[in-house]
Design a protein around this motif. Structure first.
Motif, PDB file in Angstrom:
ATOM      1  N   THR A 238       0.865  -1.168   0.097  1.00  0.00           N
ATOM      2  CA  THR A 238      -0.174  -0.048   0.080  1.00  0.00           C
ATOM      3  C   THR A 238       0.861   1.254   0.055  1.00  0.00           C
ATOM      4  N   LYS A 239       0.581   2.161  -0.940  1.00  0.00           N
ATOM      5  CA  LYS A 239       1.338   3.484  -1.021  1.00  0.00           C
ATOM      6  C   LYS A 239       0.150   4.458  -0.498  1.00  0.00           C
ATOM      7  N   GLU A 240       0.662   5.347   0.565  1.00  0.00           N
ATOM      8  CA  GLU A 240      -0.262   6.211   1.196  1.00  0.00           C
ATOM      9  C   GLU A 240       0.035   7.609   0.316  1.00  0.00           C
ATOM     10  N   LEU A 241      -1.100   8.188   0.117  1.00  0.00           N
ATOM     11  CA  LEU A 241      -0.931   9.640  -0.755  1.00  0.00           C
ATOM     12  C   LEU A 241      -1.432  10.559   0.311  1.00  0.00           C
ATOM     13  N   GLY A 323      -4.624  -7.956  -8.045  1.00  0.00           N
ATOM     14  CA  GLY A 323      -5.492  -6.877  -7.970  1.00  0.00           C
ATOM     15  C   GLY A 323      -5.077  -5.592  -7.673  1.00  0.00           C
ATOM     16  N   PHE A 324      -5.959  -4.383  -7.891  1.00  0.00           N
ATOM     17  CA  PHE A 324      -5.420  -3.014  -7.557  1.00  0.00           C
ATOM     18  C   PHE A 324      -6.622  -2.478  -6.958  1.00  0.00           C
ATOM     19  N   GLU A 325      -6.149  -1.602  -5.931  1.00  0.00           N
ATOM     20  CA  GLU A 325      -7.055  -0.860  -5.274  1.00  0.00           C
ATOM     21  C   GLU A 325      -6.886   0.607  -4.912  1.00  0.00           C
ATOM     22  N   ALA A 326      -7.614   1.745  -5.139  1.00  0.00           N
ATOM     23  CA  ALA A 326      -7.275   2.992  -4.711  1.00  0.00           C
ATOM     24  C   ALA A 326      -8.534   3.676  -4.387  1.00  0.00           C
ATOM     25  N   GLN A 327      -7.977   4.495  -3.435  1.00  0.00           N
ATOM     26  CA  GLN A 327      -8.921   5.471  -3.185  1.00  0.00           C
ATOM     27  C   GLN A 327      -8.474   6.903  -3.033  1.00  0.00           C
ATOM     28  N   VAL A 328      -9.210   7.871  -3.491  1.00  0.00           N
ATOM     29  CA  VAL A 328      -8.403   9.144  -3.810  1.00  0.00           C
ATOM     30  C   VAL A 328      -9.529  10.217  -3.591  1.00  0.00           C
ATOM     31  N   GLU A 329      -9.182  11.248  -2.892  1.00  0.00           N
ATOM     32  CA  GLU A 329      -9.920  12.427  -2.649  1.00  0.00           C
ATOM     33  C   GLU A 329      -9.700  13.344  -3.702  1.00  0.00           C
ATOM     34  N   ILE A 330     -10.241  13.376  -4.885  1.00  0.00           N
ATOM     35  CA  ILE A 330      -9.891  14.405  -5.841  1.00  0.00           C
ATOM     36  C   ILE A 330     -10.466  15.744  -5.833  1.00  0.00           C
ATOM     37  N   ALA A 331     -11.034  16.002  -5.121  1.00  0.00           N
ATOM     38  CA  ALA A 331     -11.997  17.394  -4.656  1.00  0.00           C
ATOM     39  C   ALA A 331     -12.467  17.328  -3.351  1.00  0.00           C
ATOM     40  N   ASP A 332     -12.552  18.762  -2.951  1.00  0.00           N
ATOM     41  CA  ASP A 332     -13.246  18.677  -1.579  1.00  0.00           C
ATOM     42  C   ASP A 332     -14.361  17.931  -1.527  1.00  0.00           C
ATOM     43  N   THR A 337     -13.191   5.770  -5.861  1.00  0.00           N
ATOM     44  CA  THR A 337     -12.769   4.237  -5.394  1.00  0.00           C
ATOM     45  C   THR A 337     -12.546   3.602  -6.421  1.00  0.00           C
ATOM     46  N   GLU A 338     -11.501   2.883  -6.540  1.00  0.00           N
ATOM     47  CA  GLU A 338     -11.473   1.920  -7.507  1.00  0.00           C
ATOM     48  C   GLU A 338     -10.950   0.806  -7.027  1.00  0.00           C
ATOM     49  N   ASP A 411     -14.802  -2.772 -10.067  1.00  0.00           N
ATOM     50  CA  ASP A 411     -15.870  -1.715  -9.517  1.00  0.00           C
ATOM     51  C   ASP A 411     -15.133  -0.418  -9.130  1.00  0.00           C
ATOM     52  N   ILE A 412     -15.747   0.659 -10.046  1.00  0.00           N
ATOM     53  CA  ILE A 412     -15.288   2.016  -9.922  1.00  0.00           C
ATOM     54  C   ILE A 412     -16.501   2.687  -9.542  1.00  0.00           C
ATOM     55  N   ARG A 413     -16.217   3.788  -8.317  1.00  0.00           N
ATOM     56  CA  ARG A 413     -17.354   4.739  -8.170  1.00  0.00           C
ATOM     57  C   ARG A 413     -16.693   5.898  -7.645  1.00  0.00           C
TER      58      ARG A 413
END
Length: 815
Positions: A238-241, A323-332, A337-338, A411-413
């Motif tokens: 896991t890479k923390e952003l 597998g690949f998983e990501a969760q990113v806050e792209i704006a306020d 989530t992917e 699953d992307i949301r």
């Protein structure tokens, strides 16, 4: 030479040894071990966003890592029995269990309406693939942080093909630095197992976790050879952003595990008050029809060519997954989530199934005519006249090649949270895409086997003229005892596109949410049915034996196309109100669909054999409607959760063993209760589910209407008392079920039973633990299914029991 210890003696010795260790142990703080989800733990399964349990309008439970270790389940199916609302028939070994929820039916096996997941994505898209049930490809080990289950509710809209619910194995991801290694020995059964895991930080922003197991041994029943052998490795990094994280996942499963199928069992008494007992030398819960004399067989492959199969493969999962998983806050307030996973899945399922049991002479006469004689085909008495019991078992060898159950899932949301009206509004939109391959070939043969669990021998038949009618116990190259059916092959791809959306409103006390999902399924491929019975020199020796005149082949030149589309809507809505900080109530209504897969393909009333199009659209999808009303309380070490539920279900299905087609509707009403209590060193967790279920419509057998579905108990429960001292932990995990009916005719009863699993952990020094676990301590025979619906004339049925007592000892070192 293998040495098998006396079970009672081994159990006694192990307890004495462990007690001695406890008396010399030094003081150490006992870990808190709790099987239930705390009110501040975040729910991540089948929801639009994480919430704690008291704020959600769904029924959710979890099992902690420590509780899993104490229960010492021999399979994931045994583990799932500790979840409220779940009926898990854990009698098939390490896989092939029948798993259901809240009275939803198990008409043909597997987990049709309940999806099994790892880290939020399905193990397989369909949980009831014939001879490819999802639990076959799932193992619990030190990688698991907790098991989380959602029954009903939002599972309908946040997962495809899961209207009954979701069980999710959630992995560790390296948040805690350190690891463990544990060696486990079966004291009264063949089990040698090593578990290990380690996780932690690589840099300030990168962490990892890796773990797995290797094990080998005969298994929990006497098989005569090492029936369980294999390993699993799982890892993630896991890479923390600054605004989220990205994660890579890997899994490799390469395993062999015996698949236990029904065994002959004698029944006396009446259908309503039966008494079950094993045959001489064939215990229903300690023995199996597997034998060192019945391991390698000659048959046909998917191209009608001769091929050797090894019965020791048993349930043979081969899985390579990335597998690949990501969760990113792209704006306020806007979060992406992917989740993506590709799994290469193949293997084997091979196990003997008794097509019946009869007197030896009757079986012989049925094969060779009046005056036929019997002799041992192999084993130490090979060539001698058969002098065993007066019974004989005609066996169909379920030999299924799993060429591909490969699946790709994405699953992307996108979620946006906004302030509104004194609360928060969260809107979520997403797209789920999956592709599930289903390529299997059924290569079945038929044999004669003596009824003993101590390395049974195969049996030959000669007619009155002395002419051999079998070949080393082989009767025919096909399901001879099933009317020569069941040579078949599937090669079908299922592609699913499912957009979904949800909207929720939350204040300090009130939470309201609604969600919808639109599943569009495309099925493309072909199936090949069994063809005529032919004469073929299968073994290539230049002569034709009698079994070689009974060869069922595949119709390779005339495959039946599969070419249809279907689509359906699912929806769910709920409200949760937090009356106080400790007490909340909720209500929810949901409708979800389950697309049918291989179970409907070979029914010409369902699908055109020329075009592959649906002839009856209603068979493509079965719907489940559920209403729920619940309350939750959590304060000062006491948690109590209760849910009233009402479910109606459609069912189109096919059962491989009986060749029976199902077309029905069901209804079920019930109550789930779950609770935990802790006071100082003592804790208690418990759950129970009462279900009143019935067949409300049966299009094929109307006489079944109003009757309870087969194997559906009215009450299932578990209780786990535990005491944590300074140097030790002792407790028991008690799992039970009330009586149920063997078949839908509601005649023969499967008796109620209670299984007690005991655990005793000693901590002689820091980071060292010695454990003793007894699974089914009192060696209970608990029957989960019967092929017969009433006591037959000879008083012998084919039934499947839970495993008998197995005691294991472990040494664990944390570092």
């Amino acid at each position: 030479m293998k040495i098998r210890y006396n079970r009672t003696l081994a159990s006694t010795l192990a307890i004495v040894v462990a007690t001695g260790v406890a008396s010399s142990a030094v003081a150490q703080e006992a870990p808190i071990q709790d099987a239930t989800m705390t009110d501040d733990e975040i729910v991540v399964t089948a929801v639009s966003r994480g919430q704690n349990k008291l704020e959600t309008s769904i029924s959710v439970s979890s099992i902690s890592e420590d509780a899993i270790a104490n229960a010492a389940p021999r399979s994931v199916a045994e583990l799932f029995r500790n979840l409220p609302g779940i009926r898990s028939e854990s009698s098939g070994g390490e896989g092939n269990a029948n798993i259901s929820v809240r009275g939803l039916p198990v008409a043909s096996g597997g987990s049709k309406f309940l999806q099994l997941q790892e880290d939020g994505l399905p193990v397989l898209e369909f949980g009831d693939i014939a001879f490819g049930n999802a639990d076959i490809f799932l193992r619990s080990d030190f990688n698991v942080r907790r098991v989380e289950s959602v029954r009903g509710g939002s599972a309908s809209t946040f997962a495809s093909n899961a209207p009954g619910g979701v069980i999710n194995l959630i992995s560790k991801t390296g948040e805690q630095e350190g690891g463990s290694v544990q060696g486990t020995l079966g004291l009264d059964y063949g089990e040698y197992r090593l578990d290990a895991d380690y996780g932690g930080a690589l840099t300030d922003t990168v962490r990892f976790h890796v773990g797995g197991f290797y094990r080998q041994g005969e298994g929990p029943r006497r098989a005569g050879y090492d029936g369980n052998k294999g390993y699993q490795i799982k890892a993630n990094i896991t890479k923390e952003l600054a605004n989220g994280f990205i994660r890579l996942n890997f899994k490799r499963l390469d395993d062999r595990a015996i698949g236990y199928l029904p065994s002959p069992v004698r029944v006396t008494g009446t259908n309503s008050d039966p008494k079950y007992q094993g045959l001489p030398n064939l215990s229903p819960n300690e023995d199996t029809l597997h034998s060192v004399n019945f391991t390698r067989v000659l048959g046909l492959d998917g191209n009608n060519n001769a091929a050797i199969s090894d019965i020791r493969d048993g349930q043979r999962p081969l899985v390579n997954s990335v597998g690949f998983e990501a969760q990113v806050e792209i704006a306020d307030g806007l979060t992406l989530t992917e989740k993506f996973k590709y799994s290469d899945v193949s293997g084997k399922f091979v196990s003997p199934f008794p097509s019946g049991i009869d007197t030896a002479q009757s079986v012989a006469n049925g094969i060779g005519g009046a005056g036929s004689t019997l002799s041992y085909a192999n084993g130490p008495k090979a060539g001698q006249a058969y002098a065993g019991t007066n019974l004989l078992i005609p066996v169909v060898l379920f030999n299924t090649e799993i060429e591909s159950l490969n699946n790709i899932v994405n699953d992307i949301r996108l979620s946006k949270t906004m302030d509104a009206g004194g609360g928060n509004v969260t809107a979520t939109a997403g797209l789920y895409k999956s592709s599930q391959s289903l390529a299997t070939t059924w290569n079945w043969n038929s044999y004669l086997l003596e009824p003993t669990g101590n390395n049974a021998a195969l049996i030959n038949v000669r007619n009155a003229a002395g002419v051999l009618q079998t070949e080393n116990g082989l009767v025919g190259y096909g399901a001879t005892f099933f009317g020569n059916c069941c040579r078949r092959a599937y090669d079908v791809d299922y592609n699913i596109n499912a957009p979904f959306a949800s909207l929720s409103y939350d204040t300090d006390r009130l939470s309201i949410d609604g969600s919808i999902r639109y599943d569009s399924l495309e099925a493309r491929g072909f199936v090949t049915a069994d063809g005529p019975v032919v004469t073929k020199d299968v073994n290539g020796n230049g002569t034709i034996s009698v079994p070689e005149t009974k060869v069922t082949v595949l119709q390779l030149t005339s495959p039946q196309p599969i070419n249809y589309n279907t689509n359906y809507w699912s929806y769910s809505g709920g409200v949760n109100y937090r009356i106080t900080s400790d007490l909340a109530v909720f209500a929810r209504y949901s409708r979800g669909g389950r697309a049918n897969a291989d179970r409907i393909l070979l029914n010409s009333n369902n699908i055109s054999v020329t075009s592959g199009q649906l002839l009856n659209d209603d068979v493509a999808v079965d719907f489940v409607n559920q209403a729920e009303l619940g309350a939750k309380y959590s304060s000062d070490g006491l948690q109590i959760f209760g849910t009233l539920f009402r479910a109606t279900t459609e069912e189109e299905n096919f059962e491989a063993t009986t060749q029976k087609v199902f077309s029905r509707a069901y209804k079920a009403t019930g109550l789930e209760l779950e609770g935990s209590y802790r006071s100082g060193p003592f804790s208690l967790t418990a759950s129970g589910t009462y279900t009143d279920a019935s067949i409300s419509r049966d299009n094929i057998s109307p006489a079944n209407e109003g009757k309870r579905p087969r194997r559906q108990a009215q009450l299932v429960y578990q209780v786990t008392p535990q005491y944590d001292g300074d140097r030790f932990t002792v407790g028991a995990n008690i799992v039970g079920t009330s009586a149920s009916y063997a078949q839908d005719s509601n005649e023969l009863k499967l008796p109620a039973f209670t299984q007690v699993n005991a655990f005793f952990n000693v901590r002689p020094m820091e980071k060292v633990q010695l454990s003793l676990n007894a699974n089914n301590l009192f060696n209970t025979q608990g029957f989960t299914e019967s092929e017969e619906g009433s006591i037959p004339t000879n008083g012998i049925i084919r039934a499947r029991s839970i495993n008998g007592r197995t005691v294991s000892a472990s040494v664990r070192i944390d570092f």
